[in-house]
Design an enzyme around this catalytic site. Structure first.
Site, PDB file in Angstrom:
ATOM      1  N   GLU A 112     -11.082  -0.831   0.400  1.00 28.18           N
ATOM      2  CA  GLU A 112      -9.767  -0.368  -0.034  1.00 28.18           C
ATOM      3  C   GLU A 112      -9.095   0.451   1.066  1.00 28.18           C
ATOM      4  O   GLU A 112      -7.915   0.268   1.372  1.00 28.18           O
ATOM      5  CB  GLU A 112      -9.906   0.482  -1.297  1.00 28.18           C
TER       6      GLU A 112
ATOM      7  N   GLU B 104      -7.681  15.005   0.812  1.00 29.19           N
ATOM      8  CA  GLU B 104      -8.700  16.054   0.819  1.00 29.19           C
ATOM      9  C   GLU B 104     -10.104  15.454   0.789  1.00 29.19           C
ATOM     10  O   GLU B 104     -10.998  15.859   1.544  1.00 29.19           O
ATOM     11  CB  GLU B 104      -8.502  16.996  -0.376  1.00 29.19           C
TER      12      GLU B 104
ATOM     13  N   GLN C 231      -7.495  -2.414 -10.580  1.00 29.57           N
ATOM     14  CA  GLN C 231      -8.703  -1.610 -10.339  1.00 29.57           C
ATOM     15  C   GLN C 231      -8.837  -0.536 -11.403  1.00 29.57           C
ATOM     16  O   GLN C 231      -7.997   0.363 -11.492  1.00 29.57           O
ATOM     17  CB  GLN C 231      -8.610  -0.986  -8.937  1.00 29.57           C
TER      18      GLN C 231
ATOM     19  N   SER D 258     -10.355   5.238 -11.506  1.00 24.98           N
ATOM     20  CA  SER D 258     -10.004   6.629 -11.815  1.00 24.98           C
ATOM     21  C   SER D 258      -9.791   6.839 -13.309  1.00 24.98           C
ATOM     22  O   SER D 258      -9.347   5.948 -14.035  1.00 24.98           O
ATOM     23  CB  SER D 258      -8.727   7.029 -11.072  1.00 24.98           C
TER      24      SER D 258
ATOM     25  N   SER E 229      -2.689   0.560 -10.581  1.00 26.01           N
ATOM     26  CA  SER E 229      -1.567  -0.205 -10.020  1.00 26.01           C
ATOM     27  C   SER E 229      -1.623  -1.652 -10.479  1.00 26.01           C
ATOM     28  O   SER E 229      -2.674  -2.294 -10.425  1.00 26.01           O
ATOM     29  CB  SER E 229      -1.613  -0.151  -8.493  1.00 26.01           C
TER      30      SER E 229
END
Length: 380
Positions: A219, A350, A101, A104, A136
């Site tokens: 996910e 968060e 993926q 980010s 990952s």
């Protein structure tokens, strides 16, 4: 199940790959997927019954296939062309092609929509330049799901497009990132002049944020919503340690364990409810709550397990590539250290609290002053 019994009678399990291919072709992979794509168009809640009937036969390796199975596959099913579905889904499910993926970035993690990786159109191709991080399994991957910015002149959520990225294409560089365990199961990925055909685009140009939401919701369900038996998951090793070390028990530890048992049961039963909702539709923001709870439970339980064992039991800090993620085939020290990442990966706790508060509980949104500002004008 009769259909599984018939399949097992007609197919040998001696060759793992051929067995999995045949299971996919028989529609017994994802039973809720359409016929011809590994499914039979059945209800999603029948999957567990089918999987139970296949126990003792060749299984998938979720440690390396998790991103493909839990994130790429449902996104391809929802937004892919028929050609893309038939090209990618079968080898994805059998494990012949591993997925990662590319979401980010160093400057766009929790606020993913600010990502800066650019994709510029050049005829029937797109030229991609940028950097992704915390990827990952990139060192195993043949393909990746990728979100890139295709229009910097519109607000951040509207200028994104979603692609399938060829991880073997020229210009793709994978570098390891070392974790607290010493292993490198994830990576940073550099994309320099990577050319992707327009046939590798998922969804419409500029519609990448909507496509990405399908990935992210799946996910969080994949991470936090898997079926767990009563007393199973991370609770199992803790209960074993409690029985094996009566000399380390205390009143305080017992009270903590009872409290977390209740939380684990609430989470497990919430997962049952979530999977019933999934049986009649796509995952929604409720999956964020499951993933949030999953991370908290794993961290607390792994801490109690180490307290009961009075020994981290982890002494291999050498740098090495991780072949798979296996919480239960490793010792308590590994579980304790690896669980620290559960509150970061798949969406930080968060951010997930914001999603639950705004989209599940209906509380007021946080002020967002950059919502209508063109991406190119945002401070960075």
């Amino acid at each position: 199940m009769d259909v599984v019994d018939d399949f097992l009678r007609d197919h040998s399990a001696d060759d793992r790959l051929e067995f999995l291919r045949a299971r996919f072709d028989a529609g017994l992979a994802w039973v809720h997927f359409p016929e011809g794509l590994g499914g039979r168009g059945w209800s999603r809640d029948q999957q567990q019954e089918v999987d139970e009937a296949f126990k003792g036969t060749p299984q998938l390796d979720f440690g390396v296939q998790a991103i493909g199975l839990g994130m790429a596959a449902p996104t391809i099913l929802a937004f892919g062309t028929e050609e893309q579905k038939r090209r990618f889904l079968r080898p994805l499910w059998t494990g012949e092609e591993i997925w990662c993926q590319l979401f980010s970035e160093p400057g766009a993690g929790s606020d993913l929509a600010t990502l800066a990786t650019r994709a510029v159109r050049d005829g029937d191709e797109w030229i991609v330049d940028g950097q992704k991080v915390w990827t990952s399994g990139a060192h195993h991957a043949r393909w990746a799901i990728l979100v890139a910015r295709t229009d910097p002149d519109v607000p951040k959520h509207r200028g994104l497009t979603y692609f399938v990225c060829d991880m073997h294409a020229p210009g793709v560089e994978v570098r390891p990132l070392r974790q607290i365990t010493g292993e490198a199961e994830f990576n940073e990925v550099f994309l320099t002049g990577v050319r992707l055909g327009d046939d590798l685009r998922l969804g419409q140009v500029g519609d990448g944020w909507r496509v990405a939401q399908t990935t992210l919701m799946n996910e969080r369900v994949a991470i936090g919503g898997n079926p767990v038996r009563r007393g199973g998951g991370m609770m199992g090793p803790v209960l074993d340690a409690w029985r094996e070390h009566p000399e380390h028990r205390s009143h305080d530890l017992q009270q903590r364990l009872l409290k977390i048992w209740v939380e684990a049961e609430v989470t497990r039963l919430s997962g049952v409810r979530l999977r019933e909702q999934l049986a009649v539709g796509q995952p929604g923001p409720e999956g964020s709550g499951m993933k949030l709870s999953f991370a908290k439970l794993n961290q607390e339980l792994s801490g109690i397990e180490v307290e009961l064992n009075r020994d981290l039991g982890y002494d291999d800090w050498s740098f090495r590539r991780s072949e798979s993620v296996d919480f239960f085939g490793r010792g308590p020290g590994y579980r304790y250290l690896r669980a620290k990442g559960n509150s970061i990966e798949g969406g930080t706790s968060e951010i997930l609290r914001n999603i639950v508060s705004e989209r599940v509980l209906g509380l007021p949104s946080e002020p967002r002053v950059d919502k209508d500002v063109p991406w190119k004008d945002l401070p960075r």
